[in-house]
Write a protein that holds these residues in place. Structure first.
Motif, PDB file in Angstrom:
ATOM      1  N   THR A 125       1.018  -0.784  -0.076  1.00 40.77           N
ATOM      2  CA  THR A 125       0.223   0.229  -0.069  1.00 40.77           C
ATOM      3  C   THR A 125       1.097   0.845  -0.003  1.00 40.77           C
ATOM      4  O   THR A 125       0.763   2.118  -0.628  1.00 40.77           O
ATOM      5  CB  THR A 125      -1.087   0.234   1.162  1.00 40.77           C
ATOM      6  OG1 THR A 125      -1.404  -0.907   0.796  1.00 40.77           O
ATOM      7  CG2 THR A 125      -1.407   0.642   0.911  1.00 40.77           C
ATOM      8  N   TYR A 126       1.954   1.498   0.967  1.00 45.91           N
ATOM      9  CA  TYR A 126       2.761   2.441   0.619  1.00 45.91           C
ATOM     10  C   TYR A 126       3.498   2.887  -0.326  1.00 45.91           C
ATOM     11  O   TYR A 126       4.209   3.628  -0.380  1.00 45.91           O
ATOM     12  CB  TYR A 126       3.843   2.555   2.503  1.00 45.91           C
ATOM     13  CG  TYR A 126       2.100   3.043   3.590  1.00 45.91           C
ATOM     14  CD1 TYR A 126       1.784   3.811   3.103  1.00 45.91           C
ATOM     15  CD2 TYR A 126       2.945   2.326   4.379  1.00 45.91           C
ATOM     16  CE1 TYR A 126       1.168   4.169   4.551  1.00 45.91           C
ATOM     17  CE2 TYR A 126       1.897   2.153   5.420  1.00 45.91           C
ATOM     18  CZ  TYR A 126       0.650   3.376   5.290  1.00 45.91           C
ATOM     19  OH  TYR A 126      -0.247   3.349   6.574  1.00 45.91           O
ATOM     20  N   PHE A 129       1.718   3.974  -3.117  1.00 49.46           N
ATOM     21  CA  PHE A 129       1.609   5.594  -2.271  1.00 49.46           C
ATOM     22  C   PHE A 129       2.508   6.685  -2.725  1.00 49.46           C
ATOM     23  O   PHE A 129       2.869   7.799  -3.222  1.00 49.46           O
ATOM     24  CB  PHE A 129       1.458   5.755  -0.601  1.00 49.46           C
ATOM     25  CG  PHE A 129       1.792   7.503   0.208  1.00 49.46           C
ATOM     26  CD1 PHE A 129       0.839   8.285  -0.195  1.00 49.46           C
ATOM     27  CD2 PHE A 129       2.340   7.702   0.641  1.00 49.46           C
ATOM     28  CE1 PHE A 129       1.185  10.304   0.295  1.00 49.46           C
ATOM     29  CE2 PHE A 129       2.951   8.738   0.708  1.00 49.46           C
ATOM     30  CZ  PHE A 129       2.676   9.437   0.531  1.00 49.46           C
ATOM     31  N   TRP A 165      -5.072   8.989   2.768  1.00 45.58           N
ATOM     32  CA  TRP A 165      -4.426   7.971   3.083  1.00 45.58           C
ATOM     33  C   TRP A 165      -3.798   7.555   4.661  1.00 45.58           C
ATOM     34  O   TRP A 165      -3.962   6.894   4.911  1.00 45.58           O
ATOM     35  CB  TRP A 165      -2.660   8.191   2.464  1.00 45.58           C
ATOM     36  CG  TRP A 165      -2.673   8.299   1.490  1.00 45.58           C
ATOM     37  CD1 TRP A 165      -3.177   8.980  -0.225  1.00 45.58           C
ATOM     38  CD2 TRP A 165      -2.596   7.064   0.260  1.00 45.58           C
ATOM     39  NE1 TRP A 165      -2.265   8.302  -0.997  1.00 45.58           N
ATOM     40  CE2 TRP A 165      -2.256   6.740  -0.463  1.00 45.58           C
ATOM     41  CE3 TRP A 165      -1.776   6.085   1.057  1.00 45.58           C
ATOM     42  CZ2 TRP A 165      -2.164   6.420  -1.867  1.00 45.58           C
ATOM     43  CZ3 TRP A 165      -1.776   4.257   0.126  1.00 45.58           C
ATOM     44  CH2 TRP A 165      -1.925   5.142  -1.525  1.00 45.58           C
ATOM     45  N   THR A 169      -4.355   4.430   7.190  1.00 49.37           N
ATOM     46  CA  THR A 169      -3.686   4.071   7.534  1.00 49.37           C
ATOM     47  C   THR A 169      -4.029   4.463   9.266  1.00 49.37           C
ATOM     48  O   THR A 169      -3.506   3.159   9.833  1.00 49.37           O
ATOM     49  CB  THR A 169      -2.302   5.160   8.441  1.00 49.37           C
ATOM     50  OG1 THR A 169      -1.470   5.563   6.621  1.00 49.37           O
ATOM     51  CG2 THR A 169      -1.271   5.535   8.775  1.00 49.37           C
ATOM     52  N   TRP A 191      -0.460   8.320  10.274  1.00 50.59           N
ATOM     53  CA  TRP A 191      -1.375   8.819  10.590  1.00 50.59           C
ATOM     54  C   TRP A 191      -1.364  10.172  10.783  1.00 50.59           C
ATOM     55  O   TRP A 191      -2.865  11.558  10.366  1.00 50.59           O
ATOM     56  CB  TRP A 191      -2.690   8.330  11.158  1.00 50.59           C
ATOM     57  CG  TRP A 191      -3.226   8.255  11.979  1.00 50.59           C
ATOM     58  CD1 TRP A 191      -2.787   7.110  13.515  1.00 50.59           C
ATOM     59  CD2 TRP A 191      -4.010   8.784  12.941  1.00 50.59           C
ATOM     60  NE1 TRP A 191      -3.224   7.278  14.039  1.00 50.59           N
ATOM     61  CE2 TRP A 191      -3.971   8.186  14.318  1.00 50.59           C
ATOM     62  CE3 TRP A 191      -4.919  10.513  12.761  1.00 50.59           C
ATOM     63  CZ2 TRP A 191      -4.895   8.880  14.753  1.00 50.59           C
ATOM     64  CZ3 TRP A 191      -5.459  10.964  13.602  1.00 50.59           C
ATOM     65  CH2 TRP A 191      -4.992  10.049  15.285  1.00 50.59           C
TER      66      TRP A 191
END
Length: 276
Positions: A125-126, A129, A165, A169, A191
């Motif tokens: 996921t990151y 990102f 995002w 998170t 976050w």
């Protein structure tokens, strides 16, 4: 009984280990005799639901992914803080595409192949990102910023992107609340950083210059720097072992975690004079 060999770990029954004494190093001696400190931290294997992560078939890819996340986060948030009066985010494009993006995405895919759903999902996921952020920042590459009527409109839209995002998170963070302090703190600071940065960019429509709110941006940048060092710490937890280091980093389990409850039960049994 023969003494343990100084160059190898003595063969003991499963679950028991005796590590070599590294030349009288007091820290190594203390840690080598504390069972809870010898086992990997959650952060080192991105396993929030298990105290002992499963055996890796080829190698643990998590430290690689954490390192990519940490360095890219560190660079971006130095810019958010305006260190040395640098405000252009252009420098972060390269690490966001390669190290924090592609390399972290690979680490996430490898972790999924090894059976770690949380670690693979979070790292991938990151990785996505950072790649998407690089696409947004490439000057003239996709014309995304130019498609907005004003600079303030772009920053407001970017703030909504950041809030998305932040939400994902928070979901990851909720999965770490029964693990260790450093592992959970990593997602918590990420976050919170997204929250501050999102507010900063949304506020761009409320000022005449159409620029992000500097105070919120610096708050997000400071939290991002903390997150980068927490990611490096968790990376270190996954790399250090008695075979390559004179010391191990502390784990700091939450009292309500599986290991925390186990330690309290053991202390209670010891206090009652029972065998453990």
């Amino acid at each position: 009984m023969a003494s343990a060999s100084p160059s190898a770990i003595e063969r003991l029954p499963p679950g028991q280990h005796r590590y070599p004494d590294y030349g009288g190093n007091p820290l190594a001696h203390i840690l080598s005799n504390v069972e809870s400190e010898r086992l990997p931290a959650f952060g080192g294997a991105f396993q929030p639901g298990l105290y002992k992560p499963p055996a890796f078939k080829f190698g643990n890819p998590v430290p690689l992914g954490l390192s990519g996340f940490a360095l890219t986060t560190f660079v971006l948030n130095l810019i958010n803080l305006g260190v040395r009066d640098i405000t252009s985010p252009a420098l972060v494009i390269a690490p966001a595409l390669v190290y924090g993006g592609f390399i972290q995405l690979l680490a996430g895919m490898w972790d999924i192949a090894l059976g770690n759903v949380f670690g693979g999902t979070a790292l991938s996921t990151y990785g996505g990102f950072w790649i998407s952020l690089a696409i947004l920042l490439i000057p003239g590459g996709f014309g995304i910023e130019k498609s907005y009527a004003s600079q303030g409109d772009f920053y407001a839209a970017f703030g909504l992107y950041i809030f998305g995002w932040m939400i994902v998170t928070i979901m990851f963070w909720l999965c770490t609340l029964r693990s260790t302090i450093f592992f959970s703190s990593l997602f918590c600071t990420v976050w919170l950083s997204f929250l501050c940065l999102g507010i900063s960019y949304l506020d761009a429509q409320n000022n005449a210059e159409g620029l992000p709110n500097l105070a919120w941006q610096k708050a997000g940048g400071g939290l991002g720097i903390i997150a980068a060092f927490l990611a490096w710490y968790n990376m270190l937890a996954g790399l250090l072992d008695p075979g390559n280091s004179f010391f191990l980093v502390p784990v700091f389990h939450f009292p309500w975690s599986e290991k925390g409850r186990s330690d309290r039960m053991k202390a209670k049994q010891d206090g009652n004079g029972e065998s453990v």
